[in-house]
Design a protein around this motif. Structure first.
Motif, PDB file in Angstrom:
ATOM      1  N   ASN A  14       0.837  -1.194   0.000  1.00  0.00           N
ATOM      2  CA  ASN A  14       0.000   0.000   0.000  1.00  0.00           C
ATOM      3  C   ASN A  14       0.875   1.249   0.000  1.00  0.00           C
ATOM      4  O   ASN A  14       1.747   1.412   0.852  1.00  0.00           O
ATOM      5  CB  ASN A  14      -0.910   0.023   1.230  1.00  0.00           C
TER       6      ASN A  14
ATOM      7  N   SER B 249       0.112   5.029   0.117  1.00  0.00           N
ATOM      8  CA  SER B 249      -0.850   6.130   0.270  1.00  0.00           C
ATOM      9  C   SER B 249      -0.119   7.466   0.295  1.00  0.00           C
ATOM     10  O   SER B 249      -0.041   8.161   1.318  1.00  0.00           O
ATOM     11  CB  SER B 249      -1.666   5.938   1.560  1.00  0.00           C
TER      12      SER B 249
ATOM     13  N   ALA C 111      -7.043   4.128  -0.865  1.00  0.00           N
ATOM     14  CA  ALA C 111      -6.078   3.086  -1.208  1.00  0.00           C
ATOM     15  C   ALA C 111      -6.012   2.019  -0.122  1.00  0.00           C
ATOM     16  O   ALA C 111      -5.915   0.818  -0.412  1.00  0.00           O
ATOM     17  CB  ALA C 111      -4.692   3.703  -1.421  1.00  0.00           C
TER      18      ALA C 111
END
Length: 327
Positions: A129, A131, A265
């Motif tokens: 991830n 972000s 996200a």
């Protein structure tokens, strides 16, 4: 469905959070840190700090902890919680890997972002991830070659990279996703409101894959009637001082609000972890297959230019009866 598949909350999947770090451990490292109360030390795997090499990747901002909460905050199952238990992450059974590439102000550089993605991919992350957003002047891979090389390598190593499509700091969002969401093979996620409309600040259009919960108000020009009163933020446990700016208090926590494609996200990464764990996209699915599953199970929304494949839908995505053409 994850429980039925023998993987509650995406158990067995590792999600890297390439961000400001996570409040994942107690430490006397000045000014003093504590683990967020909705995490347990057992759910984390070791990660690096590219901002201050050689130290633990502990959060000094609150953003990474908030994002990590949406992905994998713990939930009490099977017995009453020892105290009030309000929140959970989508992939509450997943292992989280903190990778710190942003400093206490939430700032960093593309070289550290690239290193963070590569490190996670080489060290067992199934989902990565990211972000964060690079400046809007970055429009092509040749401007951030290291980032694009990193996302390509992550894909080859079997890790799905999910990134925030970006926010406009003032005025309405722009009609294109920003890097690293625009990099090859990355799932680019825009922010939607509580009732499922594109958020007013959210970037959209070129390079976008889908829209997921990010909070805030809807973009007036395309807002559906159901969204006209939307304003709720995404709430997760983070530092009590977040998002107003923290210079200390890294051991004081509260349920805090924030809005943005960062939060969107995180939701998509949580669902991607569930897909990996449940096997609905096949055994050991490739990043390409996971991305396709997220897109093909999204709820369609118009105009397509604003919503791309549509709204992230965890129920549809994890439904073994819903089939997608696999590539």
């Amino acid at each position: 469905r994850a429980i039925a598949a023998g993987a509650p909350g995406a158990g067995g999947v590792t999600v890297a959070v390439v961000d400001t770090g996570i409040a994942y451990a107690d430490s006397s490292q000045p000014p003093g840190f504590a683990i967020s109360p909705d995490f347990t030390s057992e759910q984390f795997v070791a990660g690096p700090d590219f901002v201050d090499p050689g130290t633990l990747p502990l959060d000094e901002n609150g953003h990474g902890t908030h994002v990590a909460g949406t992905i994998g905050e713990q939930v009490t199952l099977g017995s009453p919680a020892p105290e009030d238990d309000f929140l959970t992450g989508l992939a509450y059974g997943a292992r989280l890997m903190p990778v710190r590439v942003l400093d206490e102000a939430g700032a960093g550089d593309s070289a550290d972002v690239a290193q963070g993605i590569l490190w996670a991919a080489h060290h067992g992350a199934d989902v990565i991830n990211v972000s964060l957003q690079l400046p809007s002047r970055v429009r092509r891979c040749k401007q951030v070659r290291s980032v694009c090389r990193a996302t390509r390598k992550a894909k080859r190593l079997g890790a799905l990279v999910v990134a925030a499509a970006g926010n406009s700091p003032s005025g309405p969002g722009r009609p294109r996703a920003l890097f690293p969401a625009r990099a090859p093979g990355v799932v680019a996620v825009a922010a939607g409101t509580e009732s499922g409309c594109l958020a007013t600040y959210a970037n959209y259009g070129q390079g976008l894959d889908l829209v997921a919960p990010g909070g805030g108000m809807a973009r007036p020009s395309i807002a559906k009637r159901r969204c006209r009163d939307d304003s709720e933020a995404i709430r997760q446990v983070s530092f009590d001082c977040f998002p107003n700016g923290c210079s200390s208090g890294y051991d004081e926590f509260a349920i805090r609000p924030d809005i943005g494609s960062s939060m969107a996200a995180a939701h998509a990464s949580g669902v991607a972890a569930l897909l990996e764990a449940t096997g609905v996209a096949g055994a050991n699915p490739t990043p390409k297959r996971l991305r396709k599953r997220l897109r093909c199970t999204a709820r369609k929304a118009k105009p397509r230019r604003s919503y791309a494949a549509g709204l992230l839908d965890a129920t549809r995505a994890t439904d073994p009866r819903r089939h997608c053409a696999l590539g």
